[in-house]
Write an enzyme that holds these catalytic residues in place. Structure first.
Site, short mmCIF file in Angstrom:
data_model
loop_
_atom_site.label_atom_id
_atom_site.label_comp_id
_atom_site.label_asym_id
_atom_site.label_seq_id
_atom_site.Cartn_x
_atom_site.Cartn_y
_atom_site.Cartn_z
N TYR A 52 0.85 -1.21 0.00
CA TYR A 52 0.00 0.00 0.00
C TYR A 52 0.87 1.25 0.00
CZ TYR A 52 -3.65 -3.22 1.73
OH TYR A 52 -4.52 -4.27 1.90
N HIS A 110 0.63 -11.61 2.29
CA HIS A 110 -0.49 -10.93 1.62
C HIS A 110 -1.32 -11.85 0.72
CE1 HIS A 110 -1.56 -6.54 0.40
NE2 HIS A 110 -2.62 -7.31 0.33
N1 LIG Z 1 -5.60 -8.58 2.17
C1 LIG Z 1 -6.02 -8.11 1.02
O1 LIG Z 1 -5.75 -8.71 -0.03
C2 LIG Z 1 -6.85 -6.87 0.99
C3 LIG Z 1 -7.53 -6.51 -0.19
C4 LIG Z 1 -8.30 -5.35 -0.16
C5 LIG Z 1 -8.39 -4.59 1.00
N2 LIG Z 1 -7.68 -4.93 2.12
C6 LIG Z 1 -7.76 -4.14 3.38
O2 LIG Z 1 -9.13 -4.03 3.74
C7 LIG Z 1 -9.44 -2.66 3.95
C8 LIG Z 1 -10.90 -2.40 3.67
O3 LIG Z 1 -11.24 -2.74 2.34
P1 LIG Z 1 -11.52 -1.64 1.19
O4 LIG Z 1 -10.82 -0.37 1.52
O5 LIG Z 1 -11.21 -2.33 -0.09
O6 LIG Z 1 -13.10 -1.46 1.21
P2 LIG Z 1 -14.23 -1.17 2.30
O7 LIG Z 1 -13.64 -0.93 3.62
O8 LIG Z 1 -15.27 -2.22 2.13
O9 LIG Z 1 -14.86 0.19 1.73
C9 LIG Z 1 -14.15 1.39 1.69
C10 LIG Z 1 -15.00 2.43 0.96
O10 LIG Z 1 -16.23 2.61 1.66
C11 LIG Z 1 -16.40 4.00 1.99
N3 LIG Z 1 -17.03 4.00 3.31
C12 LIG Z 1 -16.47 3.63 4.50
N4 LIG Z 1 -17.36 3.73 5.50
C13 LIG Z 1 -18.52 4.16 4.95
C14 LIG Z 1 -19.80 4.46 5.48
N5 LIG Z 1 -20.06 4.31 6.78
N6 LIG Z 1 -20.76 4.90 4.62
C15 LIG Z 1 -20.49 5.05 3.30
N7 LIG Z 1 -19.30 4.79 2.73
C16 LIG Z 1 -18.31 4.34 3.56
C17 LIG Z 1 -15.00 4.59 1.98
O11 LIG Z 1 -15.05 5.94 1.60
P3 LIG Z 1 -14.54 7.13 2.61
O12 LIG Z 1 -13.09 6.88 2.89
O13 LIG Z 1 -14.79 8.36 1.81
O14 LIG Z 1 -15.41 7.05 3.84
C18 LIG Z 1 -14.33 3.78 0.87
O15 LIG Z 1 -14.63 4.30 -0.41
C19 LIG Z 1 -8.48 -1.95 2.99
O16 LIG Z 1 -8.41 -0.55 3.22
C20 LIG Z 1 -7.22 -2.71 3.26
O17 LIG Z 1 -6.65 -2.28 4.48
C21 LIG Z 1 -6.93 -6.09 2.13
#
Ligand SMILES: NC(=O)c1ccc[n+]([C@@H]2O[C@H](COP(=O)([O-])OP(=O)(O)OC[C@H]3O[C@@H](n4cnc5c(N)ncnc54)[C@H](OP(=O)(O)O)[C@@H]3O)[C@@H](O)[C@H]2O)c1
Length: 280
Positions: A52, A110
């Protein structure tokens, strides 16, 4: 106002709060402020990764926060290009230097990258880094039961955590069951399915109206009731607070069943099946 988040105990005795902060795309000064602000309102588990390019940002957020380091649980992840034992050891050290930390609390492989077939070597490096005090708890991400079984068989150490894609459209029922039987905690990535079409889902909207909560709160409560740790990412203080304000209500059996019906076999967001997909 700071919210206290319940914890779950891992197979090595370490514990994690049941909701943490995802940090994908949180970088630089704005990212450090967003993470610091999340810590201020009660987040203690922070998810990051070498790939990241924000381990430095996470380290900066920790230094800006007034919460003592030993109360924070900082996660990072080993990239696929560093799975050989020697490269993995160097990458773990580099991860620490980037964040200016002397240890990570949780460090994950990862992706398994099974075609490359070096994940057992990478796992051995995590086991040794834990012995050297560089990591407190060691886990993996995107591992299938076959991969987990092999780690256990070849090293005698089962991961504490497996971080996998998990949201209402892909609820990973079998994988979660396997984790439970083998004492691995499930951590959900993209727990809100990136807050796109899910926000308009009629079933979840209906449940949300009944509880006077938001769609995101219903989804995160659902993860909690499944026994999974979720790591929603938000840069907004309002949404960060919303996402941890889920401990004053519960979903009943009927609502959990309604949520279970939303899953689809092809529900992964980007078709990233760990048996085939590789990330470096
Ligand atoms: N291990 C892996 O392979 C892997 C893969 C993908 C992700 N990850 C990890 O998982 C974390 C979370 O996944 P993600 O970032 O892909 O997606 P997520 O957490 O499902 O969604 C994030 C999105 O939702 C919005 N959001 C958050 N809270 C909200 C709410 N209460 N109401 C409306 N919109 C909301 C955020 O926008 P705003 O910021 O504008 O609120 C952002 O655009 C990542 O950040 C990363 O740390 C790991």
């Amino acid at each position: 106002m700071s919210i206290s988040i319940p914890e779950i105990t891992l197979n090595d005795g370490f514990s994690l709060p049941v909701v943490g902060l995802g940090t994908y795309s949180l970088r630089g000064n704005a990212g450090a402020n967003a993470i610091k602000q999340a810590i201020d309102i009660g987040y203690r588990l922070i998810d990051s990764a070498y790939n990241y390019e924000n381990e430095g940002t996470v380290g900066e957020a920790i230094r800006r926060s007034s919460v003592p380091r030993d109360q924070l649980i900082i996660t990072s992840k080993l990239p696929g290009r560093y799975h050989s034992y020697e490269k993995a050891v160097l990458a773990i050290q580099e991860s620490l230097y980037r964040a200016d930390l002397d240890h990570y609390d949780l460090y994950l492989i990862h992706w398994p990258n099974p075609k490359q077939d070096l994940y057992v070597e990478a796992w051995q490096a995590l086991i040794d880094a834990q012995k050297w005090g560089l990591i407190r708890s060691i886990g993996v991400s995107n591992f299938l039961p076959d991969h987990l079984e092999r780690l256990d068989k070849e090293t005698g150490v089962m991961p504490s955590v497996n971080q996998i894609e998990l949201h209402p459209f892909f609820n990973q029922e079998q994988q979660r069951k396997w984790h439970e039987e083998n004492h691995i905690v499930t951590e959900s990535w993209s727990p809100l399915a990136r807050a796109k079409t899910i926000q308009e889902n009629e079933t979840i909207k209906k449940i949300a109206e009944q509880h006077n909560k938001s769609v995101s709160q219903i989804v995160l409560r659902w993860h909690y009731q499944l026994g999974a740790v979720s790591i929603p990412k938000s840069a907004s203080p309002t949404r960060q607070l919303e996402n941890i304000s889920i401990f004053d209500f519960s979903l009943d059996e009927n609502e959990m069943n309604m949520m279970a019906e939303l899953t689809r076999p092809d529900g992964r967001m980007n078709n990233q099946d760990p048996a085939k997909y590789e990330e470096f």
